[in-house]
Structures are given as structure tokens and as C-alpha cells.
Motif scaffolding. Structure first.
Motif, short mmCIF file in Angstrom:
data_model
loop_
_atom_site.label_atom_id
_atom_site.label_comp_id
_atom_site.label_asym_id
_atom_site.label_seq_id
_atom_site.Cartn_x
_atom_site.Cartn_y
_atom_site.Cartn_z
N CYS A 246 -7.74 6.99 3.45
CA CYS A 246 -6.76 6.07 2.87
C CYS A 246 -7.47 4.86 2.27
O CYS A 246 -8.30 4.24 2.94
CB CYS A 246 -5.78 5.62 3.95
SG CYS A 246 -4.62 4.36 3.43
N SER A 249 -7.05 -0.87 0.58
CA SER A 249 -6.17 -1.80 -0.11
C SER A 249 -4.71 -1.57 0.26
O SER A 249 -3.87 -2.46 0.11
CB SER A 249 -6.34 -1.66 -1.63
OG SER A 249 -6.04 -0.34 -2.05
N LEU A 250 -4.39 -0.37 0.77
CA LEU A 250 -3.03 -0.08 1.21
C LEU A 250 -2.73 -0.65 2.60
O LEU A 250 -1.58 -0.65 3.04
CB LEU A 250 -2.78 1.43 1.23
CG LEU A 250 -2.85 2.15 -0.12
CD1 LEU A 250 -2.60 3.64 0.08
CD2 LEU A 250 -1.83 1.57 -1.09
N THR A 252 -3.28 -3.79 3.66
CA THR A 252 -3.45 -5.24 3.51
C THR A 252 -2.87 -6.03 4.68
O THR A 252 -1.74 -5.79 5.12
CB THR A 252 -2.77 -5.71 2.20
OG1 THR A 252 -3.39 -5.03 1.11
CG2 THR A 252 -2.93 -7.21 2.02
N THR A 254 -1.53 -9.49 6.46
CA THR A 254 -0.76 -10.66 6.02
C THR A 254 -0.20 -11.40 7.24
O THR A 254 -0.25 -10.90 8.36
CB THR A 254 0.40 -10.23 5.09
OG1 THR A 254 1.04 -11.39 4.56
CG2 THR A 254 1.43 -9.39 5.83
N GLU A 268 1.09 -5.76 5.08
CA GLU A 268 1.99 -5.88 3.94
C GLU A 268 2.80 -4.62 3.68
O GLU A 268 3.99 -4.67 3.39
CB GLU A 268 1.17 -6.24 2.71
CG GLU A 268 1.97 -6.64 1.50
CD GLU A 268 1.10 -7.16 0.39
OE1 GLU A 268 0.75 -6.36 -0.51
OE2 GLU A 268 0.72 -8.34 0.43
N SER A 269 2.17 -3.45 3.80
CA SER A 269 2.84 -2.18 3.48
C SER A 269 3.30 -1.41 4.70
O SER A 269 3.95 -0.38 4.56
CB SER A 269 1.90 -1.30 2.64
OG SER A 269 1.53 -1.95 1.44
N PHE A 270 2.96 -1.88 5.88
CA PHE A 270 3.34 -1.20 7.11
C PHE A 270 3.94 -2.24 8.07
O PHE A 270 3.36 -2.59 9.09
CB PHE A 270 2.15 -0.48 7.74
CG PHE A 270 1.63 0.64 6.88
CD1 PHE A 270 2.15 1.91 6.99
CD2 PHE A 270 0.62 0.41 5.95
CE1 PHE A 270 1.69 2.95 6.18
CE2 PHE A 270 0.15 1.44 5.14
CZ PHE A 270 0.69 2.70 5.25
#
Length: 313
Positions: A246, A249-250, A252, A254, A268-270
Motif C-alpha cells: 500500500c 501516502s494513503l 496519512t 492527522t 486521514e483516510s482511515f
């Protein structure tokens, strides 16, 4: 496994085996091992942490200077309290885990087939940490009654009679290995890395500038910030079982903040997960867990270097 064994960590406390409770009144508090690490960039050099009170420092060192040990983790959720176990195994000079009393079946066959001494020792300490965590979690006395094998994505899988719905996450850094055993309905991941400027420079390649600034804003120095960001992504990749397949960058990082002496942040994405990070000596330890779980750290037991599970190297 009974429901009682899964919930006991939220209700009981047993101090570290080699510590005298009279040494510090803080022994009465079950949340002292990792939760008081201070992040203060102004009082120390930028990549160091503020000193702890002596009593707290001695308790942390007592665990991390031992060859092996376990700590109970309470996983408090609105629906109830679950339990996990964190374990440490250290390959120190003069002592190493004895494979004949730790490994079983395919584990022992694989260990014997490995030619690299470094990989041989790393594999052994990793399996020792994993089996400490699993046996403490499941109430098993002999680690050879179970195996930790690799899944199709190289993720660790627990196999053994009457061992159902137990997950495990394993991590290594030089001579230290750590693991977490947890209920499969509550996924977790762990990563540990050395605080090293050279490694931090490599880790920086997988971190955006905004991520680094976000972590530094919590009060830790630049090197620690990069190691925290890297370990958070590594631990999340273990939860997702994607590993290096993976793009980082996915993953990220935060919303990082200091909380009860440790760093906590989100992804950010999870958004269903978050991470918690501690600085333990020259290492950063990071755990990833469901966002709505409150993690409590409680000393369960610690084993001295003279444990029968260790033999002179």
C-alpha cells in the motif's frame, strides 16, 4: 476462552514481578508504566524528552531493561471492556531465547533452515514475544502448544487447539521484539523503531511535510516526529494487512496531540482507527487500535533473564 478472561484486565492489577511495591507509592496506581512520558521541546534538546519523576522512570526502566515481560491492556468501549496483552523480548548480550522451549512444528523447522544469524535471532525473539503475549492472553503455560505461522500476506496467524479468535501483531527493532495478542473482533497493530537520525531521514521519504509539522506541533523533536509518523503507518498497515503493498501516502497521519503523557493521533483516510505512541528509552513504540477504544495500560508480569525460557547465547 471464557468471557471472564477477556474482561479481567479492566478489573484487576498485579505489579511487576521484580519490583518491590514499597519502593514507590505509585505502585498503587495501575496506570503508571507508559502514561507519564512528558513531551517538552523547550526543556531538553529538540530530539529528547523531558525527564520523568524518578519513581516513574525506575518503573519504566524496570520493564524495558528486562529480557522479557508482559503488560495487560484494557480496551474500554461503550459496549464493555476487552483485554489484550503486550509482550517484550530482548536479545541481549549473553542471553537469547531457547528455541527448544519456545518454537514448535513448522516454526522450529523454519528457524533451523535460516542461514543468517541476524535473521535467526530476529525470528526467535519475535516468536518469543508473540508467544508470551498469546500464552498470557489465553492462560496457556507451554508456548509449544501453539504456532504462529505466516498468512498469504505474511501476516502472523495463531494456530493451536482451542485457540480461536485470537489475533497477534509482531514487530522488531534490532535486538528488541514486541507483540500484542488481542481479540480478533478488535483489530490492533504494533510497531517499534529506534530513534536514529539516519533512519529518520529515510522515514521522512514516506511522510508529507504537513504530517511532520502536525506531529512536531505536539511538542516532540524533529527526529522523534519522523519515527512516530513512520511507526503509526507501519502499525496501521499491519491492521489493514496490506504491508508495503500500500502506498504510504494513503496512510496519512492527522490530528496529533499529547494525551496523558503519550502521543495520540488519527488517520486521514482511515478514520475508524487511531494510534498511540510512547518513547521508551531510545525506542518509539506505537499501537494502532479502533478510534473509539480507550486504552489503559496495566502491568501484568515481568520475567527476569534467568527465566527457563532463556539460555546462554
Amino acid at each position: 476462552m471464557s468471557a471472564t478472561s477477556k474482561t479481567a484486565a479492566c478489573l484487576t492489577y498485579r505489579p511487576l514481578g521484580r519490583l518491590n511495591p514499597d519502593d514507590s507509592p505509585l505502585m498503587a496506581n495501575p496506570r503508571i508504566i507508559f502514561e507519564e512520558i512528558g513531551f517538552n521541546a523547550s526543556s531538553r534538546p529538540e530530539n529528547s524528552l523531558a525527564l520523568l519523576p524518578a519513581a516513574h522512570r525506575s518503573l519504566i526502566d524496570a520493564l524495558w531493561l528486562q529480557q522479557r515481560g508482559t503488560i495487560d491492556l484494557g480496551l474500554e468501549r461503550a459496549s464493555g471492556c476487552l483485554r489484550a496483552v503486550f509482550a517484550l523480548s530482548r536479545d541481549a548480550a549473553g542471553f537469547a531465547p531457547d528455541p527448544s522451549v519456545i518454537l514448535a512444528g513448522s516454526e522450529l523447522e523454519y528457524w533451523r533452515s535460516v542461514q543468517s544469524p541476524v535473521r535467526k535471532r530476529s525470528y526467535l525473539t519475535g516468536r518469543d514475544a508473540a508467544k508470551q503475549a498469546i500464552t498470557a492472553y489465553a492462560g496457556i503455560t507451554d508456548p509449544r502448544t501453539l504456532e504462529v505461522v505466516s498468512g498469504v500476506f505474511n501476516q502472523p496467524i495463531v494456530r493451536g487447539a482451542n485457540l480461536h479468535s485470537i489475533g497477534v501483531s509482531i514487530t522488531h527493532s534490532e535486538s528488541v521484539a514486541c507483540a500484542i495478542a488481542f481479540p480478533e473482533e478488535h483489530p490492533m497493530g504494533v510497531d517499534v523503531e529506534s530513534i536514529d537520525a539516519g533512519r529518520a531521514a529515510i522515514m521522512e521519504r514516506e511522510l508529507a511535510g504537513t504530517e511532520i509539522r502536525t506531529i512536531e506541533g505536539s511538542g516532540c523533536g524533529s527526529i522523534i516526529a519522523r519515527v512516530v509518523g513512520w511507526t503509526a503507518k507501519e502499525a496501521l498497515s499491519k491492521v489493514l494487512r496490506c504491508g508495503l503493498t500500500c502506498p504510504y501516502s494513503l496512510l496519512t497521519v492527522t490530528r496529533v496531540a499529547r494525551f496523558e503523557g503519550r502521543l495520540t493521533g488519527e488517520f486521514e483516510s482511515f478514520g475508524q482507527y487511531r494510534f498511540e505512541s510512547w518513547v521508551c528509552g531510545e525506542l518509539v513504540l506505537t499501537m494502532v487500535l479502533p478510534r473509539r477504544t480507550r486504552l489503559t495500560v496495566r502491568p501484568a508480569s515481568a520475567f527476569p533473564a534467568s527465566s527457563p525460557y532463556f539460555a546462554p547465547a
